[in-house]
Write a protein that holds these residues in place. Structure first.
Motif, mmCIF file in Angstrom:
data_model
loop_
_atom_site.group_PDB
_atom_site.id
_atom_site.type_symbol
_atom_site.label_atom_id
_atom_site.label_comp_id
_atom_site.label_asym_id
_atom_site.label_seq_id
_atom_site.Cartn_x
_atom_site.Cartn_y
_atom_site.Cartn_z
ATOM 1 N N PRO A 1 0.810 -1.226 0.000
ATOM 2 C CA PRO A 1 0.000 0.000 0.000
ATOM 3 C C PRO A 1 0.842 1.276 0.000
ATOM 4 O O PRO A 1 0.306 2.357 -0.245
ATOM 5 N N GLY A 2 2.147 1.125 0.222
ATOM 6 C CA GLY A 2 3.040 2.282 0.184
ATOM 7 C C GLY A 2 3.828 2.393 -1.110
ATOM 8 O O GLY A 2 4.811 3.137 -1.172
ATOM 9 N N ALA A 3 3.437 1.681 -2.150
ATOM 10 C CA ALA A 3 4.168 1.728 -3.420
ATOM 11 C C ALA A 3 4.026 3.087 -4.081
ATOM 12 O O ALA A 3 3.005 3.775 -3.929
ATOM 13 N N ARG A 4 5.044 3.490 -4.838
ATOM 14 C CA ARG A 4 4.951 4.699 -5.652
ATOM 15 C C ARG A 4 4.032 4.423 -6.831
ATOM 16 O O ARG A 4 4.058 3.338 -7.414
ATOM 17 N N ILE A 5 3.216 5.420 -7.186
ATOM 18 C CA ILE A 5 2.251 5.233 -8.264
ATOM 19 C C ILE A 5 2.417 6.322 -9.318
ATOM 20 O O ILE A 5 2.989 7.380 -9.057
ATOM 21 N N GLY B 1 2.029 3.681 3.158
ATOM 22 C CA GLY B 1 0.607 3.450 2.989
ATOM 23 C C GLY B 1 0.087 2.398 3.947
ATOM 24 O O GLY B 1 0.850 1.623 4.521
ATOM 25 N N ALA B 2 -1.235 2.391 4.113
ATOM 26 C CA ALA B 2 -1.905 1.412 4.957
ATOM 27 C C ALA B 2 -3.225 1.032 4.302
ATOM 28 O O ALA B 2 -3.841 1.846 3.602
ATOM 29 N N ARG B 3 -3.627 -0.195 4.536
ATOM 30 C CA ARG B 3 -4.895 -0.682 3.990
ATOM 31 C C ARG B 3 -5.637 -1.437 5.084
ATOM 32 O O ARG B 3 -5.101 -2.369 5.682
ATOM 33 N N PHE B 4 -6.865 -1.003 5.352
ATOM 34 C CA PHE B 4 -7.698 -1.680 6.331
ATOM 35 C C PHE B 4 -8.574 -2.692 5.621
ATOM 36 O O PHE B 4 -9.136 -2.414 4.558
ATOM 37 N N LEU C 1 0.466 -2.904 5.640
ATOM 38 C CA LEU C 1 1.325 -1.740 5.823
ATOM 39 C C LEU C 1 2.488 -1.831 4.849
ATOM 40 O O LEU C 1 2.993 -2.927 4.580
ATOM 41 N N GLY C 2 2.911 -0.692 4.306
ATOM 42 C CA GLY C 2 4.022 -0.730 3.364
ATOM 43 C C GLY C 2 4.675 0.633 3.185
ATOM 44 O O GLY C 2 4.120 1.672 3.572
#
Length: 469
Positions: free
Chosen positions: A38-42, A180-183, A263-264
């Motif tokens: 979820p923390g990847a560059r886009i 980034g984080a994803r619930f 988490l990433g």
């Protein structure tokens, strides 16, 4: 009959439809990379997945054995083929199956630094260790294993079918760091698990006893938990088609729920060198409804049956030896079926990678170039794994990716994991205006002969991707 049972069990293990997905890891213009990190560059501002087709992922693998080993007709003796396979397999060999279908996927840019994404996907995950000692005992018997323990702890498996609802936020802190984080909300459809079992069966020679052999079952404790199964089993006359229809009806709103988080991060060590990592499915399922717990426990020893043949008159009945033996078993070895709630942890996944970019891109109309340089070539190394009942499974992958044009890129990968030492993968992604297609095939050599392959993996998807508002 024994070999037939073994083959059926083997097929059920390998053909239920691992987790290592290096071909989409860190691909900045594919939204599916956000599901891994979820923390990847886009490199886009909006996306919308084609419903049910934005991601289809299939994986199946086994260590130590392939379908060819069982069905190789060059050896007509099926008993010998099964024996050869069982002699190679150990209690640490395993079968793994994973399927993931993305039902809905969408996202958009929030402000200057944030990106919101959400969606729904359905997942099946089956993982089973080879039950070495019970399988040997069932297939070969105990005649050749006197004084040796058959360990019930070899029975160890998990299986899940669930729907996942998720929302995530990707935040670009500065030129170097993105996190980034994803619930996640899990909706359980079906679960079965049996882990942390114990106990042994052993046969000893006892020359001075009433029989030459004595059999021991010591401290047996075997438990199988299920949810979503009892209601199917208890419906009298239910056909397979009706059971499948019932499971499908639970696809969006299952009977049991759970929560989890991904988490990433992505950190640019230099303009060309990037470090990234993530953990996925740090979560738990709460099985409260439609549960069933089958519990087998106790200790027992026997010298076998010792029939006596006394003279009986017409009014006397023979001694019911088998009834007595069965009663002793029931007193000492308990068989209980309960309906208690239980919890299960999701299989935690972890990833870490190092990437080096070369060949700086100066494509026209690249509105993000002033924020960060882009590279046509990427060389990377990814380490990934999944936590399982006896410890993590893992894989290491080296990959090379190239963006040939603004709308077409490919990635070639070579990996090593517990399934194979020659895992070659290829990914291609092509954009037609705002519509994108991608295909990723891992372990290409395995696809040339699936019967001899220890693993195979396929990913396919399509979505709409926009780079400006």
């Amino acid at each position: 009959m024994r070999e037939t049972i073994f083959i059926i069990l083997f097929l059920l293990s390998i053909n239920c439809v691992g987790q290592n997905r290096p071909l989409l890891w860190g691909v900045d213009d594919l939204p599916q990379s956000l599901l891994q990190n979820p923390g990847a560059r886009i490199d886009y501002t909006r996306h919308f997945g084609f419903p049910f087709f934005s991601q289809i992922h299939l994986f199946a693998g086994s260590t130590g054995v392939t379908a060819f080993d069982i069905f190789d007709d060059s050896n007509p003796n099926v008993n010998q083929r099964v024996s050869n396979v069982m002699s190679r397999l150990t209690k640490n060999d395993f079968f793994s199956v994973n399927e993931q279908l993305e039902v809905l996927s969408f996202g958009w840019k929030m402000g200057e630094r944030g990106y919101f994404s959400a969606g729904i996907y359905q997942e099946l995950d089956v993982f089973a260790y080879f039950p070495h000692d019970p399988a040997i005992l069932a297939f070969e018997g105990n005649a050749d294993y006197i004084e040796q323990n058959f360990d019930f702890s070899d029975v160890n498996f998990t299986g899940d079918v669930l729907t996942v609802y998720h929302v995530g936020l990707n935040y670009n802190v500065d030129r170097q760091l993105t996190f980034g984080a994803r619930f996640k909300l899990y909706s359980g459809i079906f679960n079965a698990e049996s882990t942390n079992n114990s106990g042994v069966f052993r046969t000893e020679i006892t020359p001075g006893g009433p029989n030459f052999y004595r059999h021991f079952i010591e401290n047996m404790s075997v438990k199988v938990n299920t949810s979503g199964y009892a209601s199917l089993k208890n419906k009298e006359g239910m056909t397979v088609d009706e059971a499948v229809a019932e499971l499908l009806s639970r696809s969006f709103f299952g009977q049991n729920v759970g929560v989890g988080v991904d988490l990433g991060f992505n950190y640019k060590v230099t303009e060309q060198l990037t470090l990234s990592g993530s953990v996925q499915d740090l979560g738990i399922m709460f099985h409260q409804k439609d549960t069933e717990n089958s519990y087998y426990y106790g200790s027992y020893q026997t010298d076998g049956l010792e029939p006596l043949f006394p003279e009986l008159d017409n009014n006397e009945a023979t001694i019911p030896y088998w009834d007595v033996f069965e009663e002793e078993l029931n007193v000492n070895l308990k068989d209980e079926t309960l309906s208690e709630p239980y919890n299960s942890w999701r299989p935690l996944k972890f990833n870490a990678s190092l990437e080096f970019g070369s060949g700086m891109s100066f494509l026209p109309c690249d509105y993000l170039i002033h924020k960060r340089p882009r590279y046509m070539n990427v060389f990377g190394m990814l380490f990934s794994g999944v936590n399982r009942p006896k410890g993590p499974t893992y894989g290491v992958t080296a990959y090379y990716g190239r963006k040939f044009t603004e709308n077409f890129r490919m990635r070639l990968a070579y990996g090593i994991d517990q399934f194979t030492l020659t895992k070659i993968g290829l990914m291609a992604s092509k954009r037609f205006s705002n519509f994108n297609l991608y295909l990723a095939v891992n372990d290409i050599l395995g696809f040339t002969n699936l019967a001899k392959a220890n693993s195979a993996s396929l990913q396919f998807g399509m979505q709409f991707i926009f780079k400006d508002l």
